[in-house]
Design a protein around this motif. Sequence first.
Motif, PDB file in Angstrom:
ATOM      1  N   ILE A   1       0.761  -1.245   0.005  1.00 11.27           N
ATOM      2  CA  ILE A   1      -0.221   0.042   0.056  1.00 11.27           C
ATOM      3  C   ILE A   1       0.908   1.244   0.098  1.00 11.27           C
ATOM      4  CG2 ILE A   1      -1.954  -0.969   1.360  1.00 11.27           C
ATOM      5  CD1 ILE A   1      -0.988   0.539   3.669  1.00 11.27           C
ATOM      6  N   GLY A   2       0.472   2.254  -0.318  1.00 13.34           N
ATOM      7  CA  GLY A   2       1.031   3.382  -0.436  1.00 13.34           C
ATOM      8  C   GLY A   2       0.452   4.731  -0.514  1.00 13.34           C
ATOM      9  N   GLU A   3       1.310   5.858  -0.706  1.00 11.37           N
ATOM     10  CA  GLU A   3       0.448   7.116  -0.816  1.00 11.37           C
ATOM     11  C   GLU A   3       0.979   7.696  -2.193  1.00 11.37           C
ATOM     12  OE1 GLU A   3       2.063  11.490   0.685  1.00 11.37           O
ATOM     13  OE2 GLU A   3       1.878   9.909   2.271  1.00 11.37           O
ATOM     14  N   VAL A   4      -0.155   8.100  -2.991  1.00 10.42           N
ATOM     15  CA  VAL A   4      -0.243   8.536  -4.340  1.00 10.42           C
ATOM     16  C   VAL A   4       0.839   9.814  -4.370  1.00 10.42           C
ATOM     17  CG1 VAL A   4      -1.319   9.416  -6.317  1.00 10.42           C
ATOM     18  CG2 VAL A   4      -2.435   7.601  -4.751  1.00 10.42           C
ATOM     19  N   MET A   5       1.816   9.657  -5.385  1.00 10.23           N
ATOM     20  CA  MET A   5       2.601  10.854  -5.568  1.00 10.23           C
ATOM     21  C   MET A   5       2.301  11.560  -6.698  1.00 10.23           C
ATOM     22  SD  MET A   5       4.656  10.285  -2.954  1.00 10.23           S
ATOM     23  CE  MET A   5       6.027  11.605  -3.341  1.00 10.23           C
ATOM     24  N   GLU A   6       1.768  10.855  -7.857  1.00 14.62           N
ATOM     25  CA  GLU A   6       1.701  11.426  -9.044  1.00 14.62           C
ATOM     26  C   GLU A   6       0.829  10.602 -10.051  1.00 14.62           C
ATOM     27  OE1 GLU A   6       5.405  11.712 -11.149  1.00 14.62           O
ATOM     28  OE2 GLU A   6       4.486  12.844 -12.892  1.00 14.62           O
ATOM     29  N   VAL A   7      -0.174  11.243 -10.595  1.00 16.10           N
ATOM     30  CA  VAL A   7      -1.126  10.450 -11.427  1.00 16.10           C
ATOM     31  C   VAL A   7      -1.099  11.052 -12.884  1.00 16.10           C
ATOM     32  CG1 VAL A   7      -2.765   9.767  -9.731  1.00 16.10           C
ATOM     33  CG2 VAL A   7      -3.193  12.043 -10.929  1.00 16.10           C
ATOM     34  N   GLY A   8      -1.466   9.978 -13.929  1.00 14.76           N
ATOM     35  CA  GLY A   8      -1.501  10.363 -15.332  1.00 14.76           C
ATOM     36  C   GLY A   8      -2.796  11.010 -15.732  1.00 14.76           C
ATOM     37  N   SER A   9      -2.740  11.608 -16.835  1.00 12.59           N
ATOM     38  CA  SER A   9      -4.003  12.392 -16.811  1.00 12.59           C
ATOM     39  C   SER A   9      -5.350  11.698 -16.947  1.00 12.59           C
ATOM     40  CB  SER A   9      -3.519  13.152 -18.590  1.00 12.59           C
ATOM     41  OG  SER A   9      -3.589  11.954 -19.314  1.00 12.59           O
ATOM     42  N   GLU A  10      -5.371  10.336 -17.126  1.00 11.84           N
ATOM     43  CA  GLU A  10      -6.645   9.715 -17.197  1.00 11.84           C
ATOM     44  C   GLU A  10      -7.073   9.233 -15.804  1.00 11.84           C
ATOM     45  OE1 GLU A  10      -8.765   8.952 -20.001  1.00 11.84           O
ATOM     46  OE2 GLU A  10      -7.466  10.230 -21.017  1.00 11.84           O
ATOM     47  N   VAL A  11      -6.199   9.508 -14.743  1.00 11.70           N
ATOM     48  CA  VAL A  11      -6.424   8.829 -13.363  1.00 11.70           C
ATOM     49  C   VAL A  11      -7.236   9.988 -12.507  1.00 11.70           C
ATOM     50  CG1 VAL A  11      -5.702   7.809 -11.363  1.00 11.70           C
ATOM     51  CG2 VAL A  11      -4.581   7.331 -13.321  1.00 11.70           C
TER      52      VAL A  11
ATOM     53  N   GLU B   1      -1.307  -2.363   8.343  1.00  9.10           N
ATOM     54  CA  GLU B   1      -1.126  -3.912   8.001  1.00  9.10           C
ATOM     55  C   GLU B   1      -2.656  -4.486   7.596  1.00  9.10           C
ATOM     56  OE1 GLU B   1      -0.435  -2.082  10.755  1.00  9.10           O
ATOM     57  OE2 GLU B   1       1.288  -2.674  11.627  1.00  9.10           O
ATOM     58  N   GLN B   2      -3.810  -3.995   8.105  1.00  9.31           N
ATOM     59  CA  GLN B   2      -4.832  -4.613   7.354  1.00  9.31           C
ATOM     60  C   GLN B   2      -4.868  -4.269   5.981  1.00  9.31           C
ATOM     61  OE1 GLN B   2      -7.401  -2.227  10.061  1.00  9.31           O
ATOM     62  NE2 GLN B   2      -7.803  -4.284  11.277  1.00  9.31           N
ATOM     63  N   GLY B   3      -4.396  -2.988   5.543  1.00 14.08           N
ATOM     64  CA  GLY B   3      -4.364  -2.691   4.307  1.00 14.08           C
ATOM     65  C   GLY B   3      -3.540  -3.601   3.404  1.00 14.08           C
ATOM     66  N   VAL B   4      -2.180  -3.885   3.655  1.00 14.11           N
ATOM     67  CA  VAL B   4      -1.457  -4.692   3.059  1.00 14.11           C
ATOM     68  C   VAL B   4      -2.228  -5.965   2.904  1.00 14.11           C
ATOM     69  CG1 VAL B   4       0.793  -5.803   2.908  1.00 14.11           C
ATOM     70  CG2 VAL B   4       0.741  -3.481   3.732  1.00 14.11           C
ATOM     71  N   MET B   5      -2.648  -6.445   3.888  1.00 19.53           N
ATOM     72  CA  MET B   5      -3.369  -7.743   3.738  1.00 19.53           C
ATOM     73  C   MET B   5      -4.476  -7.711   2.538  1.00 19.53           C
ATOM     74  SD  MET B   5      -2.052 -10.287   5.791  1.00 19.53           S
ATOM     75  CE  MET B   5      -3.456 -11.267   6.097  1.00 19.53           C
TER      76      MET B   5
ATOM     77  N   ILE C   1     -13.117  -4.606   3.145  1.00 15.93           N
ATOM     78  CA  ILE C   1     -12.699  -3.374   3.728  1.00 15.93           C
ATOM     79  C   ILE C   1     -14.290  -3.345   4.870  1.00 15.93           C
ATOM     80  CG2 ILE C   1     -13.034  -0.766   3.810  1.00 15.93           C
ATOM     81  CD1 ILE C   1     -11.141  -1.024   1.306  1.00 15.93           C
ATOM     82  N   GLU C   2     -15.222  -3.391   4.419  1.00 14.55           N
ATOM     83  CA  GLU C   2     -16.532  -3.340   5.408  1.00 14.55           C
ATOM     84  C   GLU C   2     -16.426  -4.434   6.357  1.00 14.55           C
ATOM     85  OE1 GLU C   2     -19.996  -3.604   2.747  1.00 14.55           O
ATOM     86  OE2 GLU C   2     -19.239  -1.823   1.658  1.00 14.55           O
ATOM     87  N   ARG C   3     -15.898  -5.694   6.060  1.00 14.29           N
ATOM     88  CA  ARG C   3     -15.803  -6.435   6.983  1.00 14.29           C
ATOM     89  C   ARG C   3     -15.053  -6.136   8.085  1.00 14.29           C
ATOM     90  NH1 ARG C   3     -18.621 -11.859   6.252  1.00 14.29           N
ATOM     91  NH2 ARG C   3     -19.258 -11.980   4.184  1.00 14.29           N
ATOM     92  N   ILE C   4     -13.890  -5.442   7.743  1.00 12.83           N
ATOM     93  CA  ILE C   4     -12.900  -4.989   8.570  1.00 12.83           C
ATOM     94  C   ILE C   4     -13.569  -4.014   9.623  1.00 12.83           C
ATOM     95  CG2 ILE C   4     -10.426  -4.087   9.253  1.00 12.83           C
ATOM     96  CD1 ILE C   4      -9.599  -5.366   6.531  1.00 12.83           C
ATOM     97  N   GLU C   5     -14.120  -3.185   8.763  1.00 10.67           N
ATOM     98  CA  GLU C   5     -14.724  -1.791   9.722  1.00 10.67           C
ATOM     99  C   GLU C   5     -15.673  -2.554  10.634  1.00 10.67           C
ATOM    100  OE1 GLU C   5     -14.156   2.076   6.986  1.00 10.67           O
ATOM    101  OE2 GLU C   5     -15.654   0.665   6.109  1.00 10.67           O
ATOM    102  N   SER C   6     -16.518  -3.217  10.232  1.00  4.92           N
ATOM    103  CA  SER C   6     -17.605  -3.680  10.914  1.00  4.92           C
ATOM    104  C   SER C   6     -17.068  -4.450  12.388  1.00  4.92           C
ATOM    105  CB  SER C   6     -18.655  -4.589  10.307  1.00  4.92           C
ATOM    106  OG  SER C   6     -18.026  -6.035  10.152  1.00  4.92           O
ATOM    107  N   GLY C   7     -15.927  -4.799  12.209  1.00  2.33           N
ATOM    108  CA  GLY C   7     -15.212  -5.579  13.298  1.00  2.33           C
ATOM    109  C   GLY C   7     -15.270  -7.176  13.099  1.00  2.33           C
ATOM    110  N   GLU C   8     -15.725  -7.563  12.057  1.00  4.65           N
ATOM    111  CA  GLU C   8     -15.881  -9.066  11.834  1.00  4.65           C
ATOM    112  C   GLU C   8     -14.657  -9.851  11.952  1.00  4.65           C
ATOM    113  OE1 GLU C   8     -18.770 -11.212   8.874  1.00  4.65           O
ATOM    114  OE2 GLU C   8     -18.802  -9.214   8.354  1.00  4.65           O
TER     115      GLU C   8
END
Lengths: 399, 239
Positions: free
Chosen positions: A63-73, A162-166, A349-356
């Motif tokens: 996972i990471g932080e977006v630094m730069e995007v192309g014209s179509e993103v 950690e959850q994001g990488v998973m 993501i929803e299942r993680i957020e809901s604590g399942e």
Amino acid sequence: MRAVCWHGKQDVRVDHVPDPEVINPRDAVVQVRAAAICGSDLHLYDGYVPTMKSGDVLGHEFIGEVMEVGSEVKHIRPGDRVAVPFPIACGGCFFCRRELWSLCDNSNPNAGMAEKMWGHSPSGIYGYSHLVGGYAGGQAEFVRVPFADVGPVKLPDAISDEQGVMLTDVFPTGYQAAEYCDIQPGDTVAVWGCGPVGQMAIASAKMLGAERVIAIDDVPERLDMAVRRSGAEPLRPSEVGNTLRMVEALRDMTAGRGPDACIDAVGMEAHGVGLENWYDRVKQSMSMETERPTALRQAIMACRKGGVVSIPGVYGGFADKIPLGALMNKALTVKTGQTHVHRYLKPLIERIESGEIDPGFVFTHQIGLDEVPDAYRMFRDKQDGCIKVMVRPQERRLH
Amino acid sequence: MEGTMRTAPASHKNVGDNERRVSLLGGAASVLWGLSRGGLPGLALAGLGTALIYRGASGYCPMYARMGHSSADASDRGLLGRGRAAEPVHLHSAITIDKDPRQLFDFWRDFSRLPQIMQHLLEVRPLEGGRSHWVAQLPMGRRLEWDAEITEEIPGERIAWRSLPGADVDSEGEVRFRAGPQGRGTEVEVDLRYRPPGGAAGMAARFVGGLSETLLREDLRRFKRVMEAGEVPTAALVH
């Protein structure tokens, strides 16, 4: 930038390579916040995946932080914290439109090479040999992300790194494997391999309603984790014996029925027992067989009639002594494939957020880039209780 | 995608280059051994050797012909490394693209965009009256050029073209667009024929010799990717 590069069998180093740039209009460049070493990276490390070249940047979980995007993103912008699915998908082909993202027709630049090996080409994958594109991977400070208007998903603040990488591979991979089992009330699921994917398959099978999950592995801390975290029943192959004994043990545990579904979360480097193990090791070392498919053989032999064999474990070439007679006469269904990660990001993501579920529980180690070469060996040899390694590329070792 | 390499039916050769060499050597050995041995068996062996030499030198095997078998293919260049290259080459390939036939037809009909997908082309410049000027790229910065005209055009279905007299390399091509089975886009089929002038020697022959269906298939894959994904994927890190 600094990146973890493959140089040969059991030879992984941190090199300086060019900083990636936006090349196509649908690209993004991402600064890696967290990456992981995958069990399937060990197949590269051990030299079992063809078409690796010296200098290839490894890593497909990041996972990471977006630094730069192309014209179509348009849907992500610099500063966003994003999870990047490990398969690269164009979003517009026959397969992407049917949510079969890991089968994308247009993301593997070396599709011709893959067609020679497999008849048709799957999608491109980060850091996973030239057969699937030769893309530079995420065990690095920065990554070029093609088709960034389709793959990366912005992570809510509630999701940890950690959850994001998973979410980029292992959790969806275990989840898809369990989903493929078409679990019905009362079902027993047997899972070969209690590495990170096995842990996620076990947890997902429980989440999807399995009555019982049998966890098969010989590494004590991994079995313990499956028992403790997901309430699995442990089974140790070294205590049971060869494939026939394994089938008997699973039959006994299910009063003769056999597990309703079997998941092979081991793949091409299984540790068999006895003669069968030596047969595969000798043939593999002589390049007469590319896989050691002990787990798959046992899964087919043990599965109940009309059941499902689900294979998230990675295979690359050709395997011997697959019990086709059992597969056919017991009318088994085989479900497999690289994971269609894009399909699972939002629901998981929803299942993680809901604590399942908290998929981050598998991490046992956190390191900087410099320690990655040693970590490959530690992970491969299962030393120091290692189950899953998180890499923080922006942190340098201080000592 | 499927494709097979075909050569012109004009050739009667049905033995591949390597097999021809083996026949020649084996034949010569049989003749020498047969003659040195003498007698009726020796004579028979020499006779067999002569037949093998004929088979190797001519590239034609009557037994293969009767069996309908051939070990020759388009990569054969003859025993002296030329010959076949001067013969026309026919390339065929097909691909399924998830777009309407009309969209694909329009891209192709504007010949100037073909170099985006066909690697051996440097430039195609539309001229007056359905004609166009084609420039092919060769190694070392050398070029082949020719004018072509459209010989048939059915909007959304088919375009055929061929080079005009005076071309560096005679060529003709045809592309067909056919709606695939439900939900499967368009089946695109391409036939290309090249005939280098002036025999086996020269740039044109080398150019044609270097073409293959593998290359055409990769060109069609680029076409698919430009149309479906809007770009051609690359694993490069920097420009």
